[in-house]
Design a protein around this motif. Sequence first.
Motif, PDB file in Angstrom:
ATOM      1  N   ALA A   1       0.709  -1.209   0.066  1.00 17.82           N
ATOM      2  CA  ALA A   1      -0.023  -0.001   0.019  1.00 17.82           C
ATOM      3  C   ALA A   1       0.905   1.393  -0.062  1.00 17.82           C
ATOM      4  O   ALA A   1       0.544   2.378  -0.754  1.00 17.82           O
ATOM      5  CB  ALA A   1      -0.898  -0.177   1.061  1.00 17.82           C
ATOM      6  N   ALA A   2       1.935   1.361   0.674  1.00 17.52           N
ATOM      7  CA  ALA A   2       2.881   2.361   0.882  1.00 17.52           C
ATOM      8  C   ALA A   2       3.593   2.561  -0.551  1.00 17.52           C
ATOM      9  O   ALA A   2       3.861   3.592  -0.955  1.00 17.52           O
ATOM     10  CB  ALA A   2       3.920   2.241   1.910  1.00 17.52           C
ATOM     11  N   LEU A   3       3.970   1.435  -1.249  1.00 19.94           N
ATOM     12  CA  LEU A   3       4.648   1.537  -2.408  1.00 19.94           C
ATOM     13  C   LEU A   3       3.566   2.220  -3.603  1.00 19.94           C
ATOM     14  O   LEU A   3       4.196   3.038  -4.187  1.00 19.94           O
ATOM     15  CB  LEU A   3       5.143   0.141  -3.011  1.00 19.94           C
ATOM     16  CG  LEU A   3       6.090  -0.483  -1.968  1.00 19.94           C
ATOM     17  CD1 LEU A   3       6.460  -2.070  -2.624  1.00 19.94           C
ATOM     18  CD2 LEU A   3       7.591   0.440  -1.810  1.00 19.94           C
ATOM     19  N   PHE A   4       2.326   1.743  -3.561  1.00 17.92           N
ATOM     20  CA  PHE A   4       1.439   2.259  -4.387  1.00 17.92           C
ATOM     21  C   PHE A   4       1.070   3.734  -4.178  1.00 17.92           C
ATOM     22  O   PHE A   4       1.016   4.487  -5.021  1.00 17.92           O
ATOM     23  CB  PHE A   4      -0.168   1.611  -4.466  1.00 17.92           C
ATOM     24  CG  PHE A   4      -0.094   0.296  -5.176  1.00 17.92           C
ATOM     25  CD1 PHE A   4       0.081   0.484  -6.823  1.00 17.92           C
ATOM     26  CD2 PHE A   4      -0.441  -1.075  -4.785  1.00 17.92           C
ATOM     27  CE1 PHE A   4      -0.229  -0.519  -7.445  1.00 17.92           C
ATOM     28  CE2 PHE A   4      -0.366  -1.967  -5.533  1.00 17.92           C
ATOM     29  CZ  PHE A   4      -0.547  -1.782  -6.850  1.00 17.92           C
ATOM     30  N   TYR A   5       1.057   4.052  -2.758  1.00 15.10           N
ATOM     31  CA  TYR A   5       0.871   5.259  -2.242  1.00 15.10           C
ATOM     32  C   TYR A   5       1.816   6.357  -3.010  1.00 15.10           C
ATOM     33  O   TYR A   5       1.506   7.314  -3.382  1.00 15.10           O
ATOM     34  CB  TYR A   5       0.800   5.705  -0.815  1.00 15.10           C
ATOM     35  CG  TYR A   5       0.353   6.740  -0.474  1.00 15.10           C
ATOM     36  CD1 TYR A   5      -1.152   7.135  -0.184  1.00 15.10           C
ATOM     37  CD2 TYR A   5       1.350   7.824  -0.047  1.00 15.10           C
ATOM     38  CE1 TYR A   5      -1.487   8.517   0.386  1.00 15.10           C
ATOM     39  CE2 TYR A   5       1.043   8.964   0.548  1.00 15.10           C
ATOM     40  CZ  TYR A   5      -0.437   9.284   0.570  1.00 15.10           C
ATOM     41  OH  TYR A   5      -1.004  10.633   0.931  1.00 15.10           O
TER      42      TYR A   5
END
Length: 187
Positions: free
Chosen positions: A136-140
Amino acid sequence: MVVLTRLSSWLSNLFNPLFSFLYYFVYSAFVSLSIVQASIFLGKFFLIFLVPILGYIYYNVRKGKFTNMDVSHQGQRRALYYFVIGIALVYTIVSYLLSWETPYFLYSLMILLLVMMGINFWIKVSMHTTFNCFIAALFYQLNPTIGIIWIVLTLVVAISRLILKRHTLTEVFLGLVLGSLAAYSVL
């Protein structure tokens, strides 16, 4: 209850950590790279990570060494950690020797794997929850909207792991904490 269990199983399979990383890599490759560069990047991911890890798990399930493709048994998971960390180390060494660009988050991911492996001696951390939180952090970083949607999906997947009785609340919560810390290190 049967419908809830089937839906949980479907979600759990769809957001298996390996597939979640695949979704991220496909998205990030085609957003930030040319078609040729994206194809090379994804080819490396398939050949170096996805195929060997899925093959290793599948082989061990067929031989009866692993109970299932989730590698839900705490003792069996230890061998998986060694294998995945070994693959990540080989990739890092090969990247260095061939002057490939190493994804910036690989180091955070390796530390996360080592921490999870150490904790696994006492408690089985939910890999689905941990890695989806990390992803999720990478996508963010690429697209905040997708990152926020992914964290909501992570919470749904965490609940599915409880419904399927693959993890306890403590194991899922620990996965959220570890995934959040790793995500923070990336952000």
